[in-house]
Design a protein around this motif. Structure first.
Motif: not given
Length: 139
Positions: A55, A68, A70, A89, A91
């Motif tokens: 992730d 980054r 997620e 959810y 990002s």
């Protein structure tokens, strides 16, 4: 339309609690702290509930550190009067300038207890390096 008679009062307050916790919608940034540890830039990013193996992406380009992540979160509430499921959810991306002269191959990252830590050492200037004076011309 949903039958609100099956919801408990605490269920109705859940969105308010999430909003007050800064959690109602997924922000596009990651909360970070950054500081110098000697000649090393240390960046700690708060990214709880993720799997760092799949992730998170830490990369470097053009003198910038990019983090980054997620996250997907799912909760289920079952009771005698009904069933409720929620999922969130999103990002996240954060970019931070690296110290001058930092090399990609020297940067390390680790994840523990919901915190991603990235360390970017900067080269130490050689002692006694002469300073070059720049002449200022009058225009």
């Amino acid at each position: 339309m949903a039958d609100l008679s099956k919801w408990a009062p605490s269920d109705m307050l859940e969105p308010v609690r999430r909003f007050l916790d800064g959690d109602l919608t997924m922000a596009s940034t990651i909360k970070v702290e950054q500081f110098q540890d000697g000649n090393t830039l240390v960046v700690r990013a708060e990214v709880p509930g993720i799997d760092p193996d799949k992730d998170v992406d830490v990369s470097v380009s053009e003198g910038m550190l990019h983090i980054r992540a997620e996250r997907e979160e799912k909760t289920e509430h079952k009771s005698k009067t009904g069933y409720r499921s929620e999922f969130r959810y999103g990002s996240f991306l954060r970019s931070i300038a690296l110290p001058a002269g930092a090399k990609e191959e020297d940067i390390t990252a680790s994840y523990k207890d919901g915190v991603l830590e990235v360390r970017a050492p900067a080269p130490v200037a050689a002692p006694g390096e002469p300073t070059k004076k720049i002449r200022v011309d009058r225009a």
